[in-house]
Design a protein around this motif. Structure first.
Motif, short mmCIF file in Angstrom:
data_model
loop_
_atom_site.label_atom_id
_atom_site.label_comp_id
_atom_site.label_asym_id
_atom_site.label_seq_id
_atom_site.Cartn_x
_atom_site.Cartn_y
_atom_site.Cartn_z
N GLN A 85 1.04 -1.24 -0.11
CA GLN A 85 -0.03 -0.15 0.03
C GLN A 85 0.79 1.27 -0.01
OE1 GLN A 85 -3.48 -0.14 2.45
NE2 GLN A 85 -3.08 -1.81 3.14
N LEU A 86 1.93 1.22 0.81
CA LEU A 86 2.68 2.19 0.79
C LEU A 86 3.55 2.58 -0.28
CD1 LEU A 86 4.55 2.24 4.44
CD2 LEU A 86 3.13 4.14 3.40
N THR A 87 3.69 1.64 -1.11
CA THR A 87 4.60 1.75 -2.47
C THR A 87 3.68 2.46 -3.57
OG1 THR A 87 6.01 -0.21 -1.91
CG2 THR A 87 5.76 0.23 -4.14
N ALA A 88 2.46 1.94 -3.69
CA ALA A 88 1.47 2.35 -4.52
C ALA A 88 1.17 3.90 -4.12
CB ALA A 88 0.30 1.64 -4.35
N TYR A 89 1.12 4.32 -2.95
CA TYR A 89 0.98 5.64 -2.36
C TYR A 89 2.24 6.31 -2.89
CZ TYR A 89 0.64 9.88 0.38
OH TYR A 89 0.40 11.13 0.77
N GLY A 90 3.47 6.03 -2.55
CA GLY A 90 4.79 6.64 -2.96
C GLY A 90 4.86 6.81 -4.58
N ARG A 91 4.26 5.86 -5.32
CA ARG A 91 4.23 6.07 -6.62
C ARG A 91 3.37 7.26 -7.25
NH1 ARG A 91 4.38 -0.40 -8.06
NH2 ARG A 91 6.49 -0.61 -7.93
N ASN A 92 2.09 7.12 -6.51
CA ASN A 92 1.26 8.32 -6.80
C ASN A 92 1.92 9.76 -6.37
OD1 ASN A 92 -0.80 6.61 -7.84
ND2 ASN A 92 -1.79 6.43 -5.89
N GLU A 93 2.67 9.68 -5.28
CA GLU A 93 3.37 10.81 -4.90
C GLU A 93 4.28 11.46 -5.74
OE1 GLU A 93 4.11 13.90 -1.79
OE2 GLU A 93 2.50 12.49 -2.15
N GLN A 158 7.08 12.25 8.04
CA GLN A 158 8.49 11.61 7.93
C GLN A 158 8.59 10.67 6.71
OE1 GLN A 158 8.76 9.15 11.59
NE2 GLN A 158 10.33 10.29 12.06
N PHE A 159 7.31 10.17 6.21
CA PHE A 159 7.23 9.34 4.91
C PHE A 159 7.52 10.50 3.63
CE2 PHE A 159 5.53 7.20 1.30
CZ PHE A 159 6.20 5.89 1.30
N HIS A 160 6.49 11.51 3.65
CA HIS A 160 6.78 12.64 2.65
C HIS A 160 7.93 12.99 2.63
CE1 HIS A 160 2.34 13.34 3.28
NE2 HIS A 160 2.44 12.37 2.11
N GLY A 161 8.80 13.28 3.76
CA GLY A 161 10.10 13.77 3.76
C GLY A 161 11.24 12.81 3.23
N LEU A 162 10.99 11.64 3.41
CA LEU A 162 11.96 10.70 2.86
C LEU A 162 11.89 10.65 1.21
CD1 LEU A 162 11.12 7.60 5.04
CD2 LEU A 162 13.37 8.99 4.88
N ILE A 163 10.56 10.88 0.62
CA ILE A 163 10.49 11.00 -0.96
C ILE A 163 11.16 12.35 -1.28
CG2 ILE A 163 8.83 11.05 -2.64
CD1 ILE A 163 7.42 8.89 -1.15
N LYS A 164 10.36 13.47 -0.72
CA LYS A 164 10.90 15.02 -1.20
C LYS A 164 12.25 15.36 -1.11
CE LYS A 164 6.11 16.69 -0.39
NZ LYS A 164 5.05 17.41 0.31
N ALA A 165 12.80 14.73 -0.13
CA ALA A 165 14.41 15.03 -0.11
C ALA A 165 15.19 14.75 -1.28
CB ALA A 165 14.83 14.18 0.90
N GLN A 166 14.60 13.71 -2.23
CA GLN A 166 15.36 13.47 -3.41
C GLN A 166 14.43 13.96 -4.68
OE1 GLN A 166 18.33 12.43 -3.51
NE2 GLN A 166 18.26 12.25 -1.16
N ALA A 167 13.17 13.89 -4.33
CA ALA A 167 12.18 14.18 -5.60
C ALA A 167 11.29 15.39 -5.44
CB ALA A 167 11.45 12.86 -6.05
N PHE A 168 11.71 16.34 -4.96
CA PHE A 168 10.99 17.47 -4.89
C PHE A 168 11.67 18.96 -4.46
CE2 PHE A 168 8.31 20.73 -2.34
CZ PHE A 168 7.25 20.98 -3.50
N GLN A 186 13.73 3.59 -6.64
CA GLN A 186 14.53 3.38 -5.38
C GLN A 186 14.23 4.06 -4.44
OE1 GLN A 186 17.25 0.84 -5.39
NE2 GLN A 186 16.92 1.19 -3.49
N ILE A 187 14.06 5.33 -4.72
CA ILE A 187 13.50 6.37 -3.47
C ILE A 187 12.47 5.83 -2.86
CG2 ILE A 187 12.70 8.45 -3.17
CD1 ILE A 187 14.48 9.66 -5.64
N ILE A 188 11.26 5.20 -3.60
CA ILE A 188 10.20 4.77 -3.07
C ILE A 188 10.33 3.52 -2.21
CG2 ILE A 188 7.89 3.82 -3.44
CD1 ILE A 188 8.05 5.42 -6.17
#
Length: 201
Positions: A85-93, A158-168, A186-188
């Protein structure tokens, strides 16, 4: 596809022109005259749609939240693995963050958070997301015994930060190119592993 009326097209043109004007000049320096010229409409038309610059800014904030909620809405599924579920969310993000238009809107909002914090705060409160969000998903997963007890909003950030640190943030603030598809995966994956490693049961 539903065709826009002339009024709707003019309203959209005004908003797009406002994004450009705000990016160039900031809220305080933006004039309705320059905005009308950029949107190729009359000043009266601008005021017919938006009686003030504040209302126009709120419309931009609304666009940000609507686009975000449409793309990243998530409903907890008790029969589906947490990491899936988190992976799918991360891809949408990632798809949302990849959008140049979304980043342009965010750039305007962030600039006004610095120059006009009260205005930005009022806009964000007024148009807070109404859809199912990650913090609500986390709360449901905790209630289902799939995640450890934690402040859901804190963990979601925290989860958003892990993604946005590299892709935002690098793209927004330093003009770096958006990561390619392999790097995004890989980021997701790393974000999911770190999150579930900390909060998984």
């Amino acid at each position: 596809m539903t065709r826009q009326t002339l009024s709707q097209r003019k309203r959209a043109a005004i908003v797009e022109a406002a994004v450009l004007e705000l990016s160039d000049k900031g809220f305080q320096a933006m004039s309705m005259d320059a905005l009308a010229a950029r949107a190729e409409v009359s000043k009266r038309t601008v005021y017919n749609h938006f009686a003030s610059k504040e209302l126009l800014f709120q419309e931009i904030a609304k666009l940000i939240f609507e686009q975000s909620s449409e793309v990243t809405a998530i409903q907890y599924q008790p029969d589906v693995a947490i990491d899936g579920q988190l992976t799918a969310y991360g891809r949408n993000e990632i798809e949302l963050l990849k959008s140049r238009r979304f980043r342009d809107l965010c750039r305007v909002m962030i600039a006004e958070c610095i120059h006009s914090p009260q205005l930005a705060a009022e806009a964000m409160v007024k148009f807070a997301e109404q859809e199912q969000t990650l913090d609500q998903w986390i709360s449901a997963a905790i209630a289902d015994g799939k995640l450890q007890s934690v402040d859901a909003n804190y963990a979601a950030n925290q989860f958003h930060g892990l993604i946005k640190a590299q892709a935002f943030w690098p793209q927004l603030l330093m003009g770096q190119p958006f990561p390619d598809d392999e790097t995004c995966e890989q980021i997701i994956s790393d974000a999911v592993v770190m999150f579930t490693g900390r909060y998984g049961v």
